[in-house]
Structures are given as C-alpha cells and as structure tokens.
Write a protein that holds these residues in place. Structure first.
Motif, PDB file in Angstrom:
ATOM      1  N   GLN A  15      -3.439  -6.179   2.818  1.00  0.00           N
ATOM      2  CA  GLN A  15      -4.349  -6.895   1.928  1.00  0.00           C
ATOM      3  C   GLN A  15      -5.654  -7.262   2.629  1.00  0.00           C
ATOM      4  O   GLN A  15      -6.747  -7.017   2.113  1.00  0.00           O
ATOM      5  N   PHE A  16      -5.568  -7.813   3.825  1.00  0.00           N
ATOM      6  CA  PHE A  16      -6.792  -8.168   4.549  1.00  0.00           C
ATOM      7  C   PHE A  16      -7.488  -6.926   5.098  1.00  0.00           C
ATOM      8  O   PHE A  16      -8.718  -6.885   5.191  1.00  0.00           O
ATOM      9  N   PRO A  65      -5.960   5.075   3.531  1.00  0.00           N
ATOM     10  CA  PRO A  65      -4.696   5.603   4.056  1.00  0.00           C
ATOM     11  C   PRO A  65      -4.329   5.086   5.441  1.00  0.00           C
ATOM     12  O   PRO A  65      -3.154   4.883   5.730  1.00  0.00           O
ATOM     13  N   ARG A  66      -5.331   4.857   6.314  1.00  0.00           N
ATOM     14  CA  ARG A  66      -4.992   4.367   7.654  1.00  0.00           C
ATOM     15  C   ARG A  66      -4.479   2.937   7.602  1.00  0.00           C
ATOM     16  O   ARG A  66      -3.584   2.552   8.367  1.00  0.00           O
ATOM     17  N   VAL A  67      -5.038   2.139   6.702  1.00  0.00           N
ATOM     18  CA  VAL A  67      -4.540   0.774   6.532  1.00  0.00           C
ATOM     19  C   VAL A  67      -3.121   0.810   5.979  1.00  0.00           C
ATOM     20  O   VAL A  67      -2.236   0.067   6.431  1.00  0.00           O
ATOM     21  N   TRP A  72      -3.418  -9.696  -5.040  1.00  0.00           N
ATOM     22  CA  TRP A  72      -2.384 -10.041  -4.065  1.00  0.00           C
ATOM     23  C   TRP A  72      -2.925 -10.886  -2.913  1.00  0.00           C
ATOM     24  O   TRP A  72      -2.142 -11.386  -2.101  1.00  0.00           O
ATOM     25  N   LEU A  73      -4.251 -11.053  -2.828  1.00  0.00           N
ATOM     26  CA  LEU A  73      -4.816 -11.833  -1.723  1.00  0.00           C
ATOM     27  C   LEU A  73      -4.408 -13.305  -1.796  1.00  0.00           C
ATOM     28  O   LEU A  73      -4.143 -13.939  -0.766  1.00  0.00           O
ATOM     29  N   GLY A 127       0.790  -1.224   0.000  1.00  0.00           N
ATOM     30  CA  GLY A 127       0.000   0.000   0.000  1.00  0.00           C
ATOM     31  C   GLY A 127       0.815   1.263   0.000  1.00  0.00           C
ATOM     32  O   GLY A 127       0.260   2.362   0.132  1.00  0.00           O
ATOM     33  N   VAL A 128       2.139   1.173  -0.124  1.00  0.00           N
ATOM     34  CA  VAL A 128       2.989   2.367  -0.151  1.00  0.00           C
ATOM     35  C   VAL A 128       3.922   2.288  -1.364  1.00  0.00           C
ATOM     36  O   VAL A 128       5.109   2.601  -1.276  1.00  0.00           O
TER      37      VAL A 128
END
Length: 722
Positions: free
Chosen positions: A682-683, A628-630, A695-696, A583-584
């Motif tokens: 991912q989760f 964004p928080r994840v 990607w899961l 996520g980054v």
C-alpha cells in the motif's frame, strides 16, 4: 550385533568435528525418544557394526537442563557399550568435571584430549598416563580439526570393549564423604546395576529427586541414608551438593597440577581469540559486522555478478533446461536434462498430455527448485564456515546482549540460529528453554528468520525482480531479526509473557580455521536434505498441481488456453480476495501462496508451473499490479513471514502445549506477515505514484496498533502457564 559408543563432552570442545570425522557422511538425525532434543547417530568409518551416538553438549550429569537429563537418561538407562569423552586440552580443569562423573557410571570409557595441536603450539605438555591412572581409563591426544588420532581412538576403544570387563571407578572424595557413600552403596546394592552403584550413591548423597523417585526406597532406607548425609554435612559445614562439587574440583586441581605442565617461557599475551573478540564482540562494531557478514553471504549468492547467480543461470538455462547448452571453453553442444527427458518420452511414444505432465508439471517444478541449489550451497557453505570457525557462537553472545536490552532471553537465539537451516528443528529446539513463557514465545518467533526453503524464494525474486538490487536478499534476514525483537517486545508486554528473561550462559570457543572436509560435510548434509525434499515433497505436489490446473471439475482435459476453467483457477479464485490488498489478488498469486504452506519452496515451483521461466513470472506479476516490483516484494515478504510450512506448524502446536496456544502462534505469525506485506504494497504504490487507495486507511490503523503494542507500557507478570 552393533556396538554403541556414546560421544560425550562439554559444548564447544570439538565434539561435532570429531563426530563428523568418525562417521563421515554416514550419519542420520532424529530425536531422543519422548523429547525433541536432536539425536545424531552415525556408523564408524570402515566398521558398519559400530554406531557413534553424539550426545548433546553438556557440562555435567545433573538434571539442570533438558540436554543433561537426556544425556544421563541415555547413559544410565540405555547403557551404551562405551563412552568416548572428548575434552578440550586448552581448558583441561573445567572439562574434567564432566569426565569424573562419566567415569563413575562404570562403563568402559576413553578420554580423547582434543586440540593437542594448539596445546603443543603453546609449548604445554599433558601427561596422559597420569590422568589415565587417576581416572582408571585410557587417555589419548587428538586434533579433531586435522583428523589426527580420531579413528585410532575410536578403534582402540572398540577393541577394548570386548577384552575388558567393567572398569574400576575412581574415588575422588575425602574420607567422611567416602564413608557416607560406602553406607549408601550398601543400602542400594540390590536395587541398581553393580557397575553404576557409585554413581547412584553419589546422586543419593546429593539428594537427587529423580534418582530417589526412580529407586523407590523405603522410609527406613531413606532415613538411614539421610543420617549419614547429615553427619557429613555437619562435619564439613556445607550442604551435600556443594561438598561433592568442591571435592571434585579439588581432585581435578591436584590431578592437573601433576599432569599439565605449562610453558613457563611463554609471554603472557592475550590469546588470539581474545584479541579478535575485542572487535567482533565490541558494543559498537559487533552488530554492523554481523550485518556485513550477511551482506557478503547474500552478495555471493544472489548478486548479478556473483557466483550464485552465474551458476543458477547456468543450471536453469543449461544443465536442467529443455534446450542445449555449450560446454565452457569449447564449442560442444550438450542437451539439458529437460531436453533429454523430453527426447526420451518422445522416443517411447508418449502422447502430448503425458509429455506436458512430466516436462511442464513434474520436471518443471522440481527443476525450478533444483536450479537454486547453487544459491543454497553458497549460503550453507558460508554459514558452515562461520559455525566451524567459532564466529556463530559470538553471534549468539551478541544477540544475547541485544535481546536482554528488550527483556528477551539470549537462549532464544540458539533456536533462531538453527532456524536459518530449517524451521522444524528450530521450533523443536525451543524445548531446551526451561521457562515456559520464554519457551512459548521463542517457538512463536523462531521461524521468522528465513530458512533454507525460504532462501529459494529470495533467490528467485532477487533473480527475476531485483538483479540490480542484491541488497534486498540480506534485507530479508535483517527484517526477520527485527520482527523477532519487536515481536518479542510486544509479547513481553502482555500478561501472558511478562517476566524476567531466563539467564543465558555459554562458553565461547577459541577461533580456529575450519577444515575443508568439515565445512563440505556440513554443507552437503544440508543441501542433500534440500534435494531430497524436492524429490519427496515438491515432485508429487507439482504433479497434483498440473492435474488441477489442466482438468475441470468434470475431469475434462483442458487445453492451455482453457486454463481459466480449471479446478486450480476456481480454488485460487475462491481465496484471491484475501490477497487482493497485497497486490497479488488473482488465482495464480493465491495458489502460489497457499501451496507454499506445504513446503515454502513450492511457491517458486507453482509460479514456474503457471508462468514458465523468469520472463513469464515477471509478466505474470505485471498482470497482478500496475507496480509489479512492489507486488513482487509484497509477495516475497508475505511468504517469508507468515506461518512456516505445515510440518513446522505441527511442531509449533506440539511445543506450545495446547490447541489454544498453537492457534495463537499461527494467528500471530499470519498477522505479522500479512501486516508487513500489506504495508509494503500500500505505501509502496503510494510512493510509486499510484495515488490514494481505500486500503491505506485500514493499513495506517493496523500499523498504529502495531506501534502501540511495541511501545506501550508493559503489563504485570502473568501467572497463566497452562
């Protein structure tokens, strides 16, 4: 010429407290030559030519552990000018075992009987003159926690060094042993220093291999010595080492019967420490209580209404900021340090580029790190208090009980505990674990507990993304411990690490109320190291980052809107693919994570440099992901649990003993941190409504592999200890 005084004693006798009382803040930490056992030195307050050297806490001068080897090598070979032996007055008989061995070295020595305040409170009395006469040295009483008698003891010892020659060595053994020792002394009198001949003779009687090898005795001398040892063993019907041990304790028992008078009127009630331990070390309550302690610490440090957050906000927005702030309870406006720096640069005519380099680059990064000093201080204050009062020793006991259920050694928790301050000494302290498998495994796992530098990352993300969820901060410590346990289980089930865990024996000190001076001193030493790191490491890195962010490959200076053409943009973009599943996957996220390997807190400085303040960082993560928080939690976890800073990585390579094992350690740490961050993102996105991701599937496969590694049947013990 400097005078060197060695401070020696059993663990948990108050030795560190005495060392701090004698040296104050004038102390420094290194390593003993050739080994990675921590070496603390300091100058005696008021006497700059007197150096106090704090030896590792030991129970004897036998070569059973690395600490004992280090201490005896220093005392015998380097020969300090004097020994200050600290003993616990509430446990005199056990502590005097080491004292008798130190006295046999023939060095000027003073015995400082600590915890005399507790002894007097119990109504007991100790005859110092009686003990001093038996050991041929001066004995004094002190209360290190209160500072009573500490400096007086040291200065008295210093004055006696010049006025006295080698002291008479006490003879603590029976006739047949003394007869054998006399013959051994006669055989080695030309090979060893005269003052230490008694100690060498006893070690030869015990058949100490290191001493035999060092003296290089001929076959004839060894045969002659062995005859006297066997005659003694035959007469006393025991082996030589057991004879020495039993006769030492007989001597100590007779001495304490004379010198120690117990309060006969005192009621036989369990000591306060024992009553507290019924709860603190309880099989059910111990772990929840430890977690509660962590939660209390982090609540004070990062909760929205806690002092840590309030002080951090004031530091970032006021004291260190580029705007003015108002003094509390007044209407007086005071410019922040950043504002003063900007004003000064403008007054001397610096151009916009230089001002940007200094203010946005160097000062912006360093100020971000310094802004979290209040959080660091609260964490270290809390830990220092728990260490000084005796609770952290119980934590080691609790964790030993937990670790051994999973086949891990309780000895591993001591480096892990050290790692809460810094990963480098944590890795280095694993050298004290004799078992090679446990030593390597602990070096791999020790840095998973967030250190002081990682605390800055926790504090920033708690402040920016989780202000209403303060429990995220203590959760990182819990995750770190969980990784150590589960990772240890998985490693133990491989053939390289299989085997019984090394036994762990430790003494629990009595609880006591720490002194404000001791706690503040411990905290100051840790915070000072953190601040110095900000200046020596963070500052030049931030300058370099500003340059690669504001220049292209042709060294053209770029405007703010042209940053996308910068060197940093291209370097970060080249590895961004690696971070995309987390996520980054942008050049900014990649750059922050990569620079964190230089120093973990650099991640926060890099984000500040690229995005500005808290609002800019929050907005930046909004560009990373729809959640964004994840993504922030994924970034946080990744940077906490991948390989530590480069210095700690180098220390890990050294401790692992080979390049192959060093790379294995780094690969294992990277796998753990990446897998955890991958699973969280991912989760997390799936449960937040992000739908199915490609990607899961690989995430589920990797997680199943982890579960298999933890819960599979263990392999047979390996023999590969290269």
């Amino acid at each position: 010429m400097s005078i060197k005084i060695a401070l020696a004693g059993n663990p948990n006798t108050g030795k560190t407290t005495l060392f701090n009382a004698l040296t104050g803040s004038d102390q420094y930490v290194g390593n003993w030559p050739g080994v990675t056992v921590e070496k603390k030195e300091g100058r005696l307050g008021g006497q700059k030519d007197v150096i106090i050297q704090d030896l590792p806490g030991i129970y004897s001068l036998s070569p059973y552990s690395l600490e004992e080897k280090v201490s005896r090598q220093y005392l015998v070979e380097e020969k300090p000018d004097a020994i200050l032996n600290i003993v616990d007055g509430t446990n005199l008989d056990r502590n005097l075992y080491l004292t008798t061995q130190l006295a046999e070295l023939g060095l000027p020595m003073m015995v400082a009987v600590n915890m005399m305040d507790v002894v007097k409170r119990n109504g007991d009395t100790i005859d110092f003159a009686c003990i001093g006469k038996a050991l041929h040295c001066q004995v004094v009483g002190i209360a290190a926690q209160k500072g009573d008698g500490c400096n007086e003891a040291a200065t008295t010892l210093v004055s006696k060094i010049a006025s006295h020659g080698a002291p008479e060595v006490p003879h603590v053994f029976g006739g047949s042993v003394e007869h054998a020792l006399a013959h051994i002394e006669e055989s080695i009198q030309t090979l060893v220093p005269k003052h230490a001949i008694r100690w060498y003779a006893i070690k030869l009687f015990e058949r100490d291999r290191d001493v035999i090898k060092r003296l290089g005795l001929g076959v004839g001398d060894l045969k002659h010595i062995e005859e006297h040892i066997r005659d003694c063993e035959k007469e006393l019907e025991d082996d030589a080492e057991s004879i020495i041990t039993s006769q030492r304790y007989e001597f100590i028992k007779k001495l304490t019967d004379k010198a120690l008078k117990k309060n006969a009127k005192k009621k036989e009630t369990p000591p306060l420490s024992d009553r507290i331990d019924r709860i603190v070390t309880h099989s059910v309550f111990a772990l929840p209580l430890f977690v509660l302690m962590l939660c209390a610490m982090w609540f004070l440090a990062v909760a929205d209404c806690g002092p840590g957050t309030l002080l951090t906000d004031w530091a970032n927005d006021g004291f260190l900021g580029t705007e003015s702030w108002t003094l509390p309870f007044t209407s007086i406006e005071v410019p922040g340090l950043g504002a003063l720096l900007a004003s000064g640069l403008e007054r001397i005519g610096c151009g916009e580029t230089v001002r940007s380099l200094v203010i946005d680059g160097a000062w912006g990064g360093v100020a971000t790190v310094l802004g979290f000093v209040p959080v660091i201080t609260i964490v270290f204050l809390f830990l220092s208090f728990l260490e000084d009062c005796g609770y952290m020793a119980r934590v080691a006991f609790i964790m030993d009980r937990l670790f051994r259920k999973f086949g891990l050694s309780g000895k591993s928790f001591i480096p892990i505990l050290v790692g809460k301050g810094c990963g480098v000494p944590a890795v280095m302290s694993t050298r004290t674990i004799e078992n090679e498998r446990d030593h390597r495994m602990t070096a791999i796992l020790a840095t998973f507990v967030p250190c002081g530098a990682k605390t800055v990352i926790i504090a920033m993300f708690a402040s920016v993304f989780f202000r209403d969820q303060w429990y995220v901060a203590p959760l990182m410590d819990v995750i770190g411990i969980a990784i150590i346990i589960l990772g240890g289980i998985a490693l133990k089930k491989s053939s390289f690490f299989a085997g019984e865990a090394a036994p762990f024996i430790m003494e629990l000190p009595a609880y006591h109320l720490p002194t404000a001076k001791g706690v503040v001193l411990h905290t100051w030493n840790r915070v000072r190291g953190y601040v110095l790191k900000a200046g020596l490491v963070i500052f030049p890195v931030c300058v370099a980052l500003w340059c690669v962010m504001h220049f292209d490959w042709h060294l053209n200076l770029l405007a703010e809107e042209e940053i996308e053409r910068s060197i940093l943009r291209e370097l970060g973009g080249a590895v961004a693919w690696f971070f995309a599943p987390l996520g980054v996957g942008t050049w900014q996220g990649a750059a922050a994570s990569v620079t964190a390997e230089l120093a973990k807190e650099q991640a926060t400085a890099t984000l500040q440099l690229m995005a500005g303040g808290e609002e800019g960082i929050a907005a930046l993560f909004g560009t990373f992901s729809s959640f964004p928080r994840v993504a922030a939690l994924s970034f946080l976890v990744f940077n906490l649990f991948v390989p530590p800073c480069i210095v700690a990585v180098v220390a890990t390579f050294r401790e692992m003993g080979s390049q192959k094992w060093g790379w294995f350690a780094v690969a294992f740490q990277m796998f753990v941190g990446y897998t955890l961050a991958l699973s969280i993102y991912q989760f997390g996105c799936l449960f937040a409504g992000g739908g199915f991701s490609a990607w899961l599937v690989p995430t589920v496969i990797v997680d199943l592999f982890v579960l298999w590694a933890v819960f599979r049947r263990g392999a047979k013990q390996g023999t590969n200890d290269e």
